[in-house]
Design an enzyme around this catalytic site. Structure first.
Site, short mmCIF file in Angstrom:
data_model
loop_
_atom_site.label_atom_id
_atom_site.label_comp_id
_atom_site.label_asym_id
_atom_site.label_seq_id
_atom_site.Cartn_x
_atom_site.Cartn_y
_atom_site.Cartn_z
N TYR A 103 -4.84 8.99 -5.32
CA TYR A 103 -3.85 7.97 -4.95
C TYR A 103 -4.23 7.34 -3.61
CZ TYR A 103 0.79 6.06 -3.70
OH TYR A 103 1.83 5.24 -3.34
N SER B 54 0.87 -1.18 0.00
CA SER B 54 0.00 0.00 0.00
C SER B 54 0.90 1.22 0.00
CB SER B 54 -0.94 -0.05 1.21
OG SER B 54 -1.70 1.11 1.32
N LYS C 258 -4.94 3.42 -2.43
CA LYS C 258 -4.10 2.74 -1.44
C LYS C 258 -4.89 2.33 -0.19
CE LYS C 258 -0.20 2.58 -3.67
NZ LYS C 258 0.50 1.31 -3.94
N1 LIG Z 1 8.44 5.54 -4.10
C1 LIG Z 1 7.66 5.98 -3.12
O1 LIG Z 1 7.89 7.07 -2.55
C2 LIG Z 1 6.49 5.14 -2.65
C3 LIG Z 1 5.88 5.49 -1.43
C4 LIG Z 1 4.80 4.76 -0.98
C5 LIG Z 1 4.32 3.67 -1.71
N2 LIG Z 1 4.93 3.36 -2.87
C6 LIG Z 1 4.37 2.21 -3.60
O2 LIG Z 1 5.37 1.22 -3.73
C7 LIG Z 1 5.21 0.53 -4.96
C8 LIG Z 1 6.50 0.61 -5.76
O3 LIG Z 1 6.77 1.98 -5.99
P1 LIG Z 1 8.13 2.49 -6.69
O4 LIG Z 1 8.30 3.90 -6.29
O5 LIG Z 1 9.19 1.49 -6.50
O6 LIG Z 1 7.62 2.49 -8.21
P2 LIG Z 1 8.46 2.66 -9.58
O7 LIG Z 1 9.84 3.04 -9.34
O8 LIG Z 1 7.63 3.56 -10.45
O9 LIG Z 1 8.35 1.19 -10.18
C9 LIG Z 1 7.05 0.69 -10.44
C10 LIG Z 1 7.11 -0.71 -10.96
O10 LIG Z 1 5.78 -1.14 -11.24
C11 LIG Z 1 5.67 -1.47 -12.65
N3 LIG Z 1 4.32 -1.12 -13.10
C12 LIG Z 1 3.72 0.10 -13.07
N4 LIG Z 1 2.50 0.02 -13.60
C13 LIG Z 1 2.31 -1.28 -13.96
C14 LIG Z 1 1.25 -1.98 -14.57
N5 LIG Z 1 0.12 -1.36 -14.96
N6 LIG Z 1 1.39 -3.32 -14.80
C15 LIG Z 1 2.54 -3.94 -14.44
N7 LIG Z 1 3.57 -3.33 -13.85
C16 LIG Z 1 3.46 -2.01 -13.62
C17 LIG Z 1 6.78 -0.66 -13.32
O11 LIG Z 1 7.23 -1.19 -14.55
P3 LIG Z 1 6.55 -0.77 -15.95
O12 LIG Z 1 6.32 0.70 -15.91
O13 LIG Z 1 7.55 -1.19 -17.00
O14 LIG Z 1 5.30 -1.54 -16.04
C18 LIG Z 1 7.87 -0.81 -12.26
O15 LIG Z 1 8.47 -2.08 -12.34
C19 LIG Z 1 4.01 1.19 -5.66
O16 LIG Z 1 2.84 0.45 -5.38
C20 LIG Z 1 3.93 2.56 -5.01
O17 LIG Z 1 2.62 3.11 -5.03
C21 LIG Z 1 6.00 4.06 -3.36
#
Ligand SMILES: NC(=O)c1ccc[n+]([C@@H]2O[C@H](COP(=O)([O-])OP(=O)(O)OC[C@H]3O[C@@H](n4cnc5c(N)ncnc54)[C@H](OP(=O)(O)O)[C@@H]3O)[C@@H](O)[C@H]2O)c1
Length: 289
Positions: free
Chosen positions: A157, A143, A161
Site C-alpha cells: 500500500y 495519497s 501511495k
Molecule cells: N479510510 C482511511 O483510513 C484512509 C486513510 C488514508 C488514505 N485513505 C485513502 O483515501 C481514499 C478514500 O478512502 P476511503 O477509506 O474513503 O475508501 P472507501 O470507503 O473504500 O471508498 C472507496 C471509494 O473508491 C471506489 N473505488 C475503489 N476502487 C475503485 C476502482 N478500481 N475504480 C473506481 N472506483 C473505485 C469505491 O467504490 P467501488 O468499490 O464501488 O468502486 C468507493 O467509492 C483512498 O485512496 C484511500 O487509500 C483512506
C-alpha cells in the site's frame, strides 16, 4: 464552502467514505458534482443524497473502474458533458490491502499499484487535455499518511501511495506554469467502509502498534473531507489531517534517523506483545493510513 460555489467537480471514489462525504459537502456548497466508482447502487445513492442536500448545482455519476485507462477516458468525456466543463478534479479512489512482504500475495502489490497509483494517472491524463486547453483548474491527488511514513505491514500500500507523491510533484512542475494547480492530500485513519475491510486482515503487529501509539486517532469521513476541500480551496500544495499526523510529517522530514529509530522501537515492542499473546484487535480504529 464559498470557494466551491458554481465550480464543476469530478471525484473518483465518490460513492463511499471520504469521497462521498466530500461530494455531499460540495453539493451543499453550490458546486456541480459528478461522482465516479464501480458500483452503481452506491453511486445512485450518493447522487440522491447530493440532490437532497439541496445545492443549486448539477449532480451526476459515472460507473467506471479507474484501472481501465480507456474506460476512464470515456468516463471523463461523459462527465465533461454532464458538468459542461471541469474546474476541480479529485483523484481519490483507492484502498489498502495490508500484509507482510513475505506472505502477502503478489497480486496485492500489483492490484494496489493499478488502482491507487495508475488509477490516479489514468484519471489525470483523461482530464488533462481539457485543463491545458482552458488554462486553469485544480487537480487534487489523494495519497495517505502512509504516503510519507512507512508503516509495518503496509509495504504494498505504502509503495502505491508514495508513487502518487512522486507523480504529483512532477505533474505540478509541468502544469503550474500553464495555469493548472496541483495539490496533494494525505488522509489519516478514517472510519470508512474501506477501513472496515482493511481491519479484517490487518496483521497483529500492526494492530499492536496502533493500540499503543500515542498518535493513534480515527477521524470521521466528514472531518477528513472538510479538510480536503479546505485544502483545495487554500491553493496550498500539500496537507494532512490531525495534529499528530502533521507532527509526524514534519518530524519525519527534519529528523529521519530518529523517526526511523522510533518506528523500529514501536515495532519491537509490538512484536513482544504479540509473542506474549497480549494483543486484542479492536473492532475499529488505528494509526496513520
Ligand atoms: N479510510 C482511511 O483510513 C484512509 C486513510 C488514508 C488514505 N485513505 C485513502 O483515501 C481514499 C478514500 O478512502 P476511503 O477509506 O474513503 O475508501 P472507501 O470507503 O473504500 O471508498 C472507496 C471509494 O473508491 C471506489 N473505488 C475503489 N476502487 C475503485 C476502482 N478500481 N475504480 C473506481 N472506483 C473505485 C469505491 O467504490 P467501488 O468499490 O464501488 O468502486 C468507493 O467509492 C483512498 O485512496 C484511500 O487509500 C483512506
Amino acid at each position: 464552502m464559498q470557494w466551491f460555489a458554481g465550480k464543476k467537480v469530478f471525484i473518483t471514489g465518490g460513492s463511499k467514505g471520504i469521497g462521498r462525504a466530500a461530494a455531499l459537502q460540495l453539493a451543499r456548497s453550490g458546486a456541480s458534482v459528478v461522482v465516479a466508482a464501480r458500483g452503481a447502487e452506491a453511486l445512485d445513492e450518493t447522487v440522491a443524497a447530493m440532490k437532497a442536500a439541496g445545492g443549486a448545482g448539477t449532480f451526476g455519476r459515472v460507473s467506471v473502474d479507474v484501472t481501465d485507462a480507456a474506460a476512464v477516458e470515456a468516463a471523463a468525456a461523459e462527465a465533461l458533458e454532464l458538468l459542461g466543463g471541469i474546474d476541480v478534479l479529485i483523484c481519490n479512489a483507492g484502498y489498502a490491502w495490508p500484509g507482510l512482504v513475505e506472505d502477502a500475495p503478489l497480486e496485492s502489490f500489483e492490484a494496489m499499484m493499478r488502482t491507487n497509483y495508475l488509477g490516479h494517472v489514468h484519471t489525470v491524463r483523461a482530464f488533462l487535455p481539457r485543463f491545458l486547453e482552458q488554462g486553469h483548474g485544480h487537480i487534487n491527488l489523494v495519497s495517505s499518511v502512509i504516503g510519507f511514513l512507512p508503516v509495518y505491514g503496509y509495504a504494498a500500500y505504502s509503495a502505491s501511495k508514495f508513487a502518487i507523491v512522486g507523480f504529483a510533484g512532477a505533474l505540478d512542475l509541468e502544469v503550474k506554469p500553464r495555469g493548472i494547480q496541483v495539490s496533494l492530500f494525505y488522509p489519516p485513519t478514517t472510519d470508512t467502509p474501506g477501513l472496515a475491510k482493511e481491519n479484517e486482515i490487518k496483521p497483529p503487529v500492526a494492530w499492536a502498534i496502533e493500540h499503543d501509539s500515542a498518535f493513534s486517532a480515527t477521524y470521521t469521513p466528514e472531518q477528513v473531507a472538510d479538510h480536503l476541500l479546505r485544502h483545495i480551496a487554500s491553493g496550498r500544495y500539500q496537507a494532512t489531517h490531525g495534529f499528530p499526523n502533521q507532527l509526524i510529517y514534519h518530524f519525519n522530514r527534519l529528523a529521519p534517523g530518529i523517526a526511523r529509530w522510533m518506528n523500529h522501537d514501536e515495532v519491537a515492542k509490538a512484536m513482544k506483545k504479540v509473542a506474549a499473546g497480549k494483543v486484542h484487535a479492536p473492532s475499529r480504529g488505528g494509526g496513520p493510513k
